[in-house]
Design a protein around this motif. Structure first.
Motif, mmCIF file in Angstrom:
data_model
loop_
_atom_site.group_PDB
_atom_site.id
_atom_site.type_symbol
_atom_site.label_atom_id
_atom_site.label_comp_id
_atom_site.label_asym_id
_atom_site.label_seq_id
_atom_site.Cartn_x
_atom_site.Cartn_y
_atom_site.Cartn_z
ATOM 1 N N GLY A 1 -6.238 -69.485 -12.851
ATOM 2 C CA GLY A 1 -7.700 -69.351 -12.911
ATOM 3 C C GLY A 1 -8.407 -70.561 -12.322
ATOM 4 O O GLY A 1 -9.293 -70.439 -11.484
ATOM 5 N N LYS A 2 -7.984 -71.751 -12.747
ATOM 6 C CA LYS A 2 -8.625 -72.986 -12.265
ATOM 7 C C LYS A 2 -8.365 -73.183 -10.766
ATOM 8 O O LYS A 2 -9.246 -73.628 -10.024
ATOM 9 N N LEU A 3 -7.139 -72.843 -10.350
ATOM 10 C CA LEU A 3 -6.821 -73.000 -8.920
ATOM 11 C C LEU A 3 -7.740 -72.145 -8.052
ATOM 12 O O LEU A 3 -8.083 -72.511 -6.933
ATOM 13 N N MET A 4 -8.137 -71.002 -8.616
ATOM 14 C CA MET A 4 -8.989 -70.088 -7.842
ATOM 15 C C MET A 4 -10.368 -70.692 -7.586
ATOM 16 O O MET A 4 -11.083 -70.255 -6.699
ATOM 17 N N ASP A 5 -10.757 -71.698 -8.388
ATOM 18 C CA ASP A 5 -12.052 -72.357 -8.161
ATOM 19 C C ASP A 5 -11.935 -73.452 -7.114
ATOM 20 O O ASP A 5 -12.912 -74.157 -6.845
ATOM 21 N N GLY A 6 -10.739 -73.567 -6.515
ATOM 22 C CA GLY A 6 -10.367 -74.725 -5.699
ATOM 23 C C GLY A 6 -11.297 -75.193 -4.604
ATOM 24 O O GLY A 6 -11.337 -76.368 -4.300
ATOM 25 N N VAL A 7 -12.059 -74.318 -3.927
ATOM 26 C CA VAL A 7 -12.875 -74.813 -2.803
ATOM 27 C C VAL A 7 -14.362 -74.739 -3.107
ATOM 28 O O VAL A 7 -14.789 -73.960 -3.917
#
Ligand SMILES: NC(=O)C1=CN([C@@H]2O[C@H](COP(=O)(O)OP(=O)(O)OC[C@H]3O[C@@H](n4cnc5c(N)ncnc54)[C@H](O)[C@@H]3O)[C@@H](O)[C@H]2O)[C@H](O)CC1
Ligand SMILES: [K+]
Length: 522
Positions: free
Chosen positions: A516-522
């Motif tokens: 989930g957090k990785l998906m907020d990456g950019v």
């Protein structure tokens, strides 16, 4: 190159440690070189340079070019349409500040902030008087243009077009859609357009009246930045709308599980949810249904008659398919004749994007799916060899040729390996993800490489997580190639984070907590 691919590549350069500030420097320097050359060819004496800049990276290239052109002895007037507070692109602001810091100034630089349209009108008058011996550089809008041109930018574009100066657009003439080449309203009519890295798709289509002579400059982006998946690929996921409803962000059906295996579809389902998909249904034999239900309350489990998926389940499954956006077939299904018959009928009848993983790769006939460009296969090396064995033989290749061990190989052997794999995967129109130390994603002439992940990922179930993520992204509307590429990146990266937190003892079920957090990456 599509503007979105360019943005992805820019971000992925950053991921590789090559900053965008550095790319901007290279872009502005190449632009200044081209402008100096054009000046020499076009004019008999040194000319004044007027640079219009907006609030983005396009303007940033203009600030860098200003610095280099001053060093070449040109006199430069900067016309800012946005003041420092309005420049949100940090690297552009950094470069503007360098120019502002040249104080007291000995170089021939003027910085003018054009507060409103009336100040642009004043320029209009100046341009009408004597501007034939000048070069106007257009750094107002580049690949970041969205919607209708705002009034101030509109007025500046009109004034630029009216002047008789030589006009050079940075990257794209301001006002033009860089993807389609369309002009909705006004657009700078450039004598030359200086673009970076690769020609943007729209420039190839747009009229020469607008683009003028097209010059493309290398700005030091390595081949690998386009080849490697990185967090920039997240840009391809559409932003979630604030007023979206349940199901608007995709729904997925997982067909898998058996008397022996209930963990695999569960892991795939949870991974799919962590990728942002709204609803995940699991169609599974009754023997696996209860364990999956108790594994997670987030999955909608449909219990089907039998210990293994079989032909009698066909109708019920096809009914479920009607309500979803994508389908994952295979995890934990086991191998037997009844399941094989069912899977081969399903891939024939289901007209929605499909991911085939695990047992499905051993059961589905390649010829049945070879013409489908909406299918993704996620084999590891041995599943790959089995699935493509007839092609490998037909091509006169050996299993060694398609063995994905890249250690100690030089660039030539890496390129040869990629060619071998491409010749095999080209026998289907869909995507093949070859999982390994690095993952390789193939579709036709397209290749991507994922380098995230670690040896801890050999633990059982990480492949199910990858299949879940891939199908989750597919259900959210990403195309097959992008879904497969991004999923390998996210899965490997989640493995790296799990390794940081739990050491080598992490389990596949730990991966989803990081997605989930990785998906907020950019
Ligand atoms: N690898 C490369 O090619 C590099 C390219 N660079 C340059 O960066 C731009 C893209 O930068 P970006 O900030 O994404 O976009 P823009 O400069 O186009 O500006 C966006 C900016 O403009 C405002 N805006 C958007 N639409 C409108 C509109 N219709 N009317 C008025 N204003 C609008 C918006 O608010 C934004 O603030 C690329 O083209 C290259 O020139 C980099 O130098 C790095 C390498
Ligand atoms: K421009």
């Amino acid at each position: 190159m599509d503007p979105i691919d360019m943005q992805v590549t820019d971000h992925n350069c950053e991921y590789l440690g090559l900053s965008r500030l550095c790319l901007m420097e290279n872009a502005g320097k190449s632009l200044s070189d081209e402008v100096a050359t054009l000046s020499t060819f076009t004019f008999s004496k040194p000319v004044k340079i007027v640079i219009f800049t907006g609030s983005g990276g396009n303007g940033g290239d203009g600030f860098v070019a200003a610095r280099h052109l001053l060093n070449r002895g040109f006199s430069v007037d900067l016309c800012l349409l946005k003041n420092d507070d309005e420049i949100k692109f940090q690297d552009a602001l950094t470069n503007l500040k360098v120019l502002r810091n040249l104080n007291p100034r000995v170089s021939r630089l003027n910085i003018n902030y054009l507060k409103d349209s009336s100040e642009i009108d004043k320029l209009d008058i100046a341009f009408n008087n004597n501007f034939s011996e000048s070069i106007i550089i257009d750094g107002i809008l580049g690949t970041g243009i969205k919607g209708k041109i705002r009034s101030k930018e509109r007025r500046a574009i009109e004034v630029i077009n009216k002047s008789n100066a030589l006009k050079v657009a940075i990257d794209v003439p301001s006002g033009m859609n860089p993807l389609t080449g369309e002009v909705l309203d006004v657009c700078v009519k450039a004598d030359y357009t200086v673009g970076f890295h690769k020609v943007k798709t729209g420039l190839k289509i747009a009229s020469e009246d607008i683009v003028g002579g097209l010059i493309t400059c290398d700005i030091g982006i390595p081949l690998e930045a386009e080849l490697f998946v990185g967090d920039g690929d997240l840009l391809k996921l559409k932003n979630r709308s604030n007023n979206s409803h349940k199901g608007n962000n995709g729904s997925l059906l997982i067909i898998g599980g058996s008397k022996e295996y209930s963990g695999a579809p569960g892991l795939a389902g949870i991974s799919a949810i962590s990728s942002g998909v709204d609803l995940v249904h699991v169609a599974t034999p009754e023997s696996a249904a209860t364990p999956i239900k108790s594994y997670s309350p987030d999955l909608i489990v449909h219990s089907l008659k039998g210990d293994y998926l079989n032909l009698n389940n066909q109708e019920e499954i096809l009914n479920l398919v009607e309500d979803v956006d994508a389908v994952l077939i295979g995890p934990g299904a086991s191998q037997n004749d009844e399941t094989k018959k069912l899977f081969n009928i399903l891939v024939h009848k289901i007209k929605k994007p499909i991911v085939l993983d695990a047992d499905a790769l051993k059961l589905v006939n390649r010829k049945l799916i070879s013409k489908r460009n909406d299918i993704i296969l996620t084999p590891h090396n041995n599943e790959f060899k089995q699935f493509y064995q007839d092609i490998i033989h037909e091509e006169g290749l050996t299993f060694d040729d398609v063995s994905m061990r890249f250690d100690n190989l030089n660039y030539k052997t890496v390129n040869d390996k990629l060619t071998f794999f491409q010749s095999v995967t080209n026998s289907i129109e869909g995507v093949t993800v070859v999982k390994g130390e690095s993952d390789f994603i193939f579709q036709g002439s397209k290749v991507k490489i994922n380098t995230t992940g670690n040896p801890g990922m050999t633990v059982g179930g990480t492949g199910d997580c990858l299949a879940g993520l891939t199908s989750g992204l597919l259900a959210q509307g990403l195309n097959v190639f992008d879904s497969a590429s991004l999923a390998t990146f996210l899965n490997g990266k989640a493995g790296d984070l799990a390794m940081d937190k739990y050491g080598y003892g992490f389990a596949a079920s730990n991966l989803s907590e990081f997605i989930g957090k990785l998906m907020d990456g950019v």
